[in-house]
Design an enzyme around this catalytic site. Structure first.
Site, PDB file in Angstrom:
ATOM      1  CB  SER A  29      45.352  35.594  47.963  1.00  0.00           C
ATOM      2  OG  SER A  29      46.569  35.360  47.219  1.00  0.00           O
ATOM      3  CG  ASN A 116      52.892  44.157  41.142  1.00  0.00           C
ATOM      4  OD1 ASN A 116      52.511  43.157  41.923  1.00  0.00           O
ATOM      5  ND2 ASN A 116      53.544  44.948  41.491  1.00  0.00           N
ATOM      6  CB  THR A 161       2.289  55.878  40.333  1.00  0.00           C
ATOM      7  OG1 THR A 161       0.798  56.395  40.570  1.00  0.00           O
ATOM      8  CG2 THR A 161       2.301  55.890  38.942  1.00  0.00           C
ATOM      9  CG  HIS A 162       2.854  57.144  44.592  1.00  0.00           C
ATOM     10  ND1 HIS A 162       3.386  57.967  45.111  1.00  0.00           N
ATOM     11  CD2 HIS A 162       2.417  57.746  43.578  1.00  0.00           C
ATOM     12  CE1 HIS A 162       3.823  59.072  44.317  1.00  0.00           C
ATOM     13  NE2 HIS A 162       3.049  58.944  43.377  1.00  0.00           N
ATOM     14  CB  SER A 283       4.692  26.960  55.963  1.00  0.00           C
ATOM     15  OG  SER A 283       4.539  26.958  57.661  1.00  0.00           O
ATOM     16  CE  LYS A 289       2.928  31.455  54.392  1.00  0.00           C
ATOM     17  NZ  LYS A 289       3.160  32.305  55.530  1.00  0.00           N
ATOM     18  CG  ASN A 291       5.872  30.738  52.160  1.00  0.00           C
ATOM     19  OD1 ASN A 291       4.884  31.377  52.459  1.00  0.00           O
ATOM     20  ND2 ASN A 291       6.349  29.787  53.399  1.00  0.00           N
ATOM     21  CD  GLU A 296       9.764  35.596  50.716  1.00  0.00           C
ATOM     22  OE1 GLU A 296       9.760  36.124  51.956  1.00  0.00           O
ATOM     23  OE2 GLU A 296       9.441  34.285  50.414  1.00  0.00           O
ATOM     24  CE1 TYR A 323      48.441  43.865  43.643  1.00  0.00           C
ATOM     25  CE2 TYR A 323      50.254  44.090  45.180  1.00  0.00           C
ATOM     26  CZ  TYR A 323      49.260  43.360  45.005  1.00  0.00           C
ATOM     27  OH  TYR A 323      48.613  42.272  45.610  1.00  0.00           O
ATOM     28  CD  GLN A 328      46.464  38.644  48.534  1.00  0.00           C
ATOM     29  OE1 GLN A 328      47.448  38.401  48.107  1.00  0.00           O
ATOM     30  NE2 GLN A 328      46.295  38.366  49.806  1.00  0.00           N
ATOM     31  CE  LYS A 331      43.055  37.987  43.114  1.00  0.00           C
ATOM     32  NZ  LYS A 331      43.716  39.170  43.953  1.00  0.00           N
TER      33      LYS A 331
HETATM   34  N1  ARG Z   1      48.457  37.607  45.549  1.00  0.00           N
HETATM   35  C1  ARG Z   1      48.374  38.963  44.736  1.00  0.00           C
HETATM   36  C2  ARG Z   1      47.346  39.659  44.672  1.00  0.00           C
HETATM   37  O1  ARG Z   1      46.389  39.080  44.604  1.00  0.00           O
HETATM   38  C3  ARG Z   1      49.348  38.887  43.697  1.00  0.00           C
HETATM   39  C4  ARG Z   1      50.338  39.931  43.555  1.00  0.00           C
HETATM   40  C5  ARG Z   1      51.211  40.516  44.571  1.00  0.00           C
HETATM   41  N2  ARG Z   1      51.934  41.125  44.213  1.00  0.00           N
HETATM   42  C6  ARG Z   1      52.916  41.814  44.960  1.00  0.00           C
HETATM   43  N3  ARG Z   1      53.756  42.856  44.729  1.00  0.00           N
HETATM   44  N4  ARG Z   1      53.178  41.251  46.309  1.00  0.00           N
HETATM   45  O2  ARG Z   1      47.099  40.578  44.671  1.00  0.00           O
END
Ligand code: ARG
Length: 466
Positions: A29, A116, A161-162, A283, A289, A291, A296, A323, A328, A331
């Site tokens: 990651s 974790n 409205t509408h 454009s 134009k 725009n 948008e 966990y 992972q 994110k």
């Molecule tokens: N890179 C992991 C994540 O973002 C970190 C936690 C990893 N924990 C594990 N038990 N492998 O979730």
């Protein structure tokens, strides 16, 4: 010194071979979670200081750890840090470099901690700062809208409205509608911040730890209200991210509605607003134009924010405690949504501050489409004592007559009105103008310019202690 392994040097003790290239690819990651480096380092410093205070590691080790972490922070900021996919994530990249810098003391940092609770902490701190950032950016847009509302407390426009002309309103009132929405967005971010402001650190892998740690100390050092209360919940909880995404999606939905209105209003057919050159594009083939690309794009980009919310809900759905590596996947969507929301809020603030309101076009449209028909019906109720349903019917007849003669309601003669209902007197002409219509809507929350001015004052005061 731990023995050399061919696997991951952070956890490969029991591994005889390293991972397959595809395993490394799916597992790593670091390409995206390096964004969390500052939170990771701050969390580790707080943890090391707490371990030393509790006598779990020596003060000398804690000092070396903190100094080493500062060096790593400078290296990352200077762009000289080498991130390694083999080390999976930001946590192990930092710890591994720490070992290179300070040697064996680095190995003591992970006492009474797991990745974790570490990732739960880092990510939560990152999301917490984004809820703060979002509040600041929402406030800027609210302020831009209040400025416009003040300038246009009396500016007439059709209310729809509408997307059909309904009743005249003021542009100031329309701006204040978005102030209300954004103020709710602000408070959603604030509430989410309050709820997520509990420190995960010290929950360890899932069950807590036998070391005599002080979770209140780390919680205070990292600016949290208090430590989280249940270790199992803590390492499996991503509600904070879901709440941020929900608040961002709702806010984005509001932005997209205003963006859509700007797109419609800036067409030559409507001509209600003209966007500044700064917030429009030309454009390459049609020289005439201009725009509304920024509007948008705001309308379109919110799709990504909503997508991130649904994506994370789907990742979390059905996961058993605690966990799982699925988490992972929490994110990237959040990072993207935060960046998108920030950009869209800034673009709306810029567009709204810079756009010109074409009062004449708005006023003309405000009076078209029999927009004061309700005022005629209300007059019949008030002045002639008709039940509203009958007044509605009489007014419908008047609209049909005006339409058949291609006239506005105010262009019908008194004789024509009397032909429809003999109680109608000359006084009717006082309520058929858009100005009179708007001025009469003095009920609390209504569009009368007087109300709009009062609401602006109300918001200006509220913003002082928000
Ligand atoms: N890179 C992991 C994540 O973002 C970190 C936690 C990893 N924990 C594990 N038990 N492998 O979730």
């Amino acid at each position: 010194m731990s023995k050399e392994t061919t696997g991951n040097k952070m956890w490969g003790g029991r591994f005889a071979s390293g991972p397959d290239a595809i395993m490394e690819e799916i597992n790593a990651s670091i390409d995206f979670d390096q964004v969390l480096y500052a939170q990771d380092i701050e969390g580790s410093k707080a943890h090391a200081s707490m371990l030393a205070q509790q006598g779990i590691i020596s003060s000398e080790d804690a000092k070396q750890i903190c100094d080493g972490l500062d060096t790593i922070s400078s290296e990352i900021e200077a762009g000289t840090f080498t991130f390694s996919r083999a080390l999976e994530d930001i946590h192990m990249n930092v710890e591994s470099r720490l070992r290179e810098l300070i040697g064996d003391a680095a190995g003591r940092l992970h006492t009474a901690r797991s990745r974790n609770d570490q990732v739960a902490l880092d990510f939560r701190m990152w999301v917490r700062s984004q809820t703060e950032q979002a509040q600041t950016n929402i406030l800027k847009l609210i302020e831009a809208l209040l400025t416009k509302a003040e300038e246009h407390a009396d500016t007439l426009m059709p209310g729809f409205t509408h997307l059909q002309t309904a009743q005249p309103v003021t542009f100031g009132h329309h701006c204040l509608a978005y102030v209300e929405m954004l103020a709710r967005d602000y408070s959603r971010m604030k509430d989410a911040h309050e709820r997520m402001n509990e420190c995960p650190l010290g929950s360890a892998a899932l069950a807590g730890t036998g070391f005599d740690i002080d979770r209140h100390m780390t919680s205070d050092a990292l600016g949290f209200r208090e430590p989280t209360h249940n270790s199992l919940d803590t390492v499996s909880d991503r509600d904070f991210a879901l709440e941020f995404l929900s608040a961002a999606s709702i806010c984005g939905t509001h932005l997209s509605r205003f963006a859509e209105e700007i797109v419609i209003w800036s067409t030559p057919q409507f001509g209600f607003v003209s966007l500044s050159d700064k917030f429009s594009t030309g454009s390459s083939i049609m020289p005439q134009k201009k725009n509304p690309d920024a509007a948008e794009l705001v309308r379109g980009k919110i799709g990504r924010v909503n997508g991130s919310l649904v994506g994370l809900l789907t990742v979390m759905k059905g996961l058993p405690l605690t966990y799982s590596k699925d988490m992972q996947e929490d994110k990237e969507g959040v990072f993207d949504a935060a960046e998108t929301l920030e950009l869209c809020l800034a673009a709306m603030t810029g567009m709204i501050s810079d756009m010109t309101i074409n009062k004449d076009a708005m006023k003309l449209a405000a009076g078209s489409g029999y927009s004061t028909a309700t005022d005629l019906a209300d007059w019949l109720v008030r002045e002639a004592g008709l039940p509203f349903r009958d007044a509605h019917h009489v007014t419908g007849t008047a609209v049909a007559l005006a339409e058949s003669e291609s006239k506005e309601l105010a262009e019908l003669s008194l004789e024509q009105f009397k032909g429809i209902h003999d109680s109608i007197t000359y006084g009717i002409y006082d309520v058929l103008t858009v100005e009179a219509s708007v001025a009469s809507r003095t009920s609390f929350g209504g569009t009368a310019p007087l109300n709009v001015r009062n609401q602006i004052k109300y918001w200006q005061n509220r913003l002082k202690n928000i």
